[in-house]
Write a protein that holds these residues in place. Structure first.
Motif, PDB file in Angstrom:
ATOM      1  N   THR A  69       8.955  -3.644   2.368  1.00  0.00           N
ATOM      2  CA  THR A  69       8.025  -3.271   2.425  1.00  0.00           C
ATOM      3  C   THR A  69       7.782  -4.073   0.210  1.00  0.00           C
ATOM      4  OG1 THR A  69       8.668  -0.799   1.757  1.00  0.00           O
ATOM      5  CG2 THR A  69       7.712  -1.059   0.290  1.00  0.00           C
TER       6      THR A  69
ATOM      7  N   TYR B 251       3.647  -5.222   0.447  1.00  0.00           N
ATOM      8  CA  TYR B 251       2.501  -4.947  -1.233  1.00  0.00           C
ATOM      9  C   TYR B 251       1.942  -6.212  -2.417  1.00  0.00           C
ATOM     10  CZ  TYR B 251       2.318  -0.555   1.201  1.00  0.00           C
ATOM     11  OH  TYR B 251       1.955   0.941   2.070  1.00  0.00           O
TER      12      TYR B 251
ATOM     13  N   ARG C  85      -1.205  -2.355  -6.593  1.00  0.00           N
ATOM     14  CA  ARG C  85      -0.363  -3.076  -4.810  1.00  0.00           C
ATOM     15  C   ARG C  85      -0.552  -2.378  -3.464  1.00  0.00           C
ATOM     16  NH1 ARG C  85      -0.713  -5.930  -8.672  1.00  0.00           N
ATOM     17  NH2 ARG C  85      -2.256  -6.893  -7.689  1.00  0.00           N
ATOM     18  N   ILE C  86      -0.830  -0.999  -3.877  1.00  0.00           N
ATOM     19  CA  ILE C  86      -0.706  -0.132  -2.677  1.00  0.00           C
ATOM     20  C   ILE C  86      -2.379  -0.083  -2.183  1.00  0.00           C
ATOM     21  CG2 ILE C  86      -0.880   1.932  -1.860  1.00  0.00           C
ATOM     22  CD1 ILE C  86       2.234   2.369  -3.627  1.00  0.00           C
TER      23      ILE C  86
ATOM     24  N   ARG D   7      -3.230  -4.016  -0.792  1.00  0.00           N
ATOM     25  CA  ARG D   7      -2.874  -4.374   0.727  1.00  0.00           C
ATOM     26  C   ARG D   7      -2.580  -3.015   1.645  1.00  0.00           C
ATOM     27  NH1 ARG D   7       0.031  -9.154   0.736  1.00  0.00           N
ATOM     28  NH2 ARG D   7      -0.412  -9.988  -1.400  1.00  0.00           N
ATOM     29  N   ALA D   8      -3.153  -1.617   0.927  1.00  0.00           N
ATOM     30  CA  ALA D   8      -2.969  -0.976   1.992  1.00  0.00           C
ATOM     31  C   ALA D   8      -4.273   0.154   2.317  1.00  0.00           C
ATOM     32  CB  ALA D   8      -1.813   0.388   1.897  1.00  0.00           C
TER      33      ALA D   8
ATOM     34  N   SER E 188      -3.378   4.863   0.741  1.00  0.00           N
ATOM     35  CA  SER E 188      -3.305   4.373  -0.666  1.00  0.00           C
ATOM     36  C   SER E 188      -4.319   5.719  -1.123  1.00  0.00           C
ATOM     37  CB  SER E 188      -4.405   3.121  -0.550  1.00  0.00           C
ATOM     38  OG  SER E 188      -5.417   3.863   0.907  1.00  0.00           O
TER      39      SER E 188
END
Length: 421
Positions: free
Chosen positions: A145, A149, A215-216, A219-220, A226
């Motif tokens: 994880t 992230y 970060r979420i 990165r997602a 997200s």
């Protein structure tokens, strides 16, 4: 009334880990002198040890994990609290420059256990039961994880690389090379005195929570993860398809969420029937440690039939799941597993979601699947020695694709965003 600390829960937790059903948990913690709020927190802690993803008794793990990664990339069922995503790099930063960084980081991670035990927010503490004798450290549990992230600098692949990073190590080409650390340049600063005096426990500050949320989002993007980083999930929702915030998602995640619900609901019937067969054989063999399981699973199957009808699984297009697996997920499903899902879904449609518990074809189908998946030597059905070890449930829970763990992480972030500090 005095407060209950993490240390006082160690004995309760040891018993909770050995509990053979959720129904026994309340009595295991009843001896603790605690307020109603503390009882709520203790039940939350119990949740972390009892609500893990179902065991893969019927060989569905490959599909389960692919869907989980699609909905919530970079996560696992071992995650407990969001602030570990900061605790780990802070411990490693303290260890940097030591003669033996690996040993130093290990020491700092273990010191965290004692500090967090005595805080007023310790639910989800790794090491609550074993203390500093914990075998699997948070840095191991959270490393995937952390990388996913962007908590580490891009290119830092392993814990060892982060630990061995030299303070003068250069990143970039000859003209732009700079000395740096293995961690994101925007990583929030560690609290003064860390890892001691962690009175906040796992509670994120507003700045820490905002950084993790960003970060979420970075990165997602375009995932349910997200979406929920911006819309707070309900702490009581049992699955993402029962969560109002999750159901407000739009675009591609909507289709995957539909597939997740259809797959989970359809295959839950197979898991319940498998356990009913186990319960019947267990009772017929004269074993008595587990009681009432036959009636429980018959009732559960009746309830499942109603839930399956509400989820309209008779209309489920299984081929759409396979298309997603091969395309977006880049996963080649084992042919035998794909055949099992296809044939079970067809069987459910053909028998009309009624009388599943006594359907001869369904019973034979599940027996054959266990033997095909485990082999005759490891299958429980028809094996008295293996059957004697049954404790009342073997992968009987519905798949929820890491939802309890992900929901807790996201709620931590939203709590931080809404905090005063």
């Amino acid at each position: 009334m005095r407060s209950v600390t993490g240390r006082e829960l160690a004995e309760a937790t040891r018993q909770i880990r050995r509990a053979d059903s959720i129904r026994r948990v309340s009595s295991l913690i009843a001896w603790l002198d605690a307020s109603s709020e503390e009882q709520r927190r203790m039940r939350e802690i119990v949740h972390f040890f009892t609500d893990r993803e179902s065991r893969d008794e019927l060989g569905l793990g490959q599909i389960r994990d692919a869907i989980s990664d699609g909905l919530f990339p970079g996560t696992s069922t071992l995650l407990t609290r969001a602030r570990y995503l900061l605790f780990v790099p802070w411990c490693f930063q303290l260890a940097a420059g030591k003669v033996d960084p690996a040993t130093a980081a290990d020491k700092f991670e273990r010191r965290l256990i004692d500090e967090l035990r005595d805080s007023d927010d310790f639910a989800g503490l790794l090491g609550l039961q074993r203390g500093t004798a914990l075998k699997t450290l948070p840095s191991v549990v959270y490393w995937t994880t952390i990388r996913a992230y962007g908590v580490t600098r891009d290119g830092v692949a392993s814990r060892d690389e982060a630990l061995e990073w030299r303070s003068d190590q250069a990143v970039g080409d000859d003209d732009t090379a700079t000395t740096t650390s293995p961690w994101s340049s925007t990583l929030p600063a560690m609290p003064e005195g860390f890892p001691t005096n962690l009175t906040r426990g796992f509670r994120l500050t507003r700045d820490e929570a905002g950084w993790l949320r960003d970060r979420i989002l970075e990165r997602a993007p375009g995932t349910l993860m997200s979406h929920l980083a911006e819309q707070r999930p309900d702490s009581a929702s049992s699955a993402p398809w029962f969560d109002e915030a999750a159901l407000r998602v739009t675009g591609e995640p909507t289709a995957l969420l539909h597939q997740a619900r259809a797959f989970s609901t359809t295959m839950h019937g197979a898991a319940l029937l498998y356990n009913l067969l186990l319960a019947e054989e267990y009772e017929a063999a004269g074993f008595t440690s587990v009681t009432g399981a036959v009636d429980d699973y018959r009732a559960a199957l009746l309830s499942w039939e109603e839930q399956a009808a509400a989820a309209r699984i008779a209309d489920w297009r299984v081929d759409e799941l396979w298309n997603w697996m091969a395309g977006a997920a880049h996963v080649h499903v084992v042919p035998r597993t794909r055949r099992f899902v296809d044939e079970w879904a067809q069987l459910v449609r053909s028998q009309g979601l009624r009388g599943t518990a006594d359907d001869a074809d369904a019973r034979t189908f599940i027996r054959e699947r266990e033997r095909a998946h485990k082999g005759s030597g490891q299958a429980r059905l028809g094996n008295r020695e293996r059957l004697a070890l049954w404790q009342g449930s073997s992968g009987a829970g519905a798949l929820v694709f890491r939802w309890p763990q992900v929901r807790r992480i996201l709620i931590d972030i939203h709590d931080g965003l809404e905090s005063d500090a």
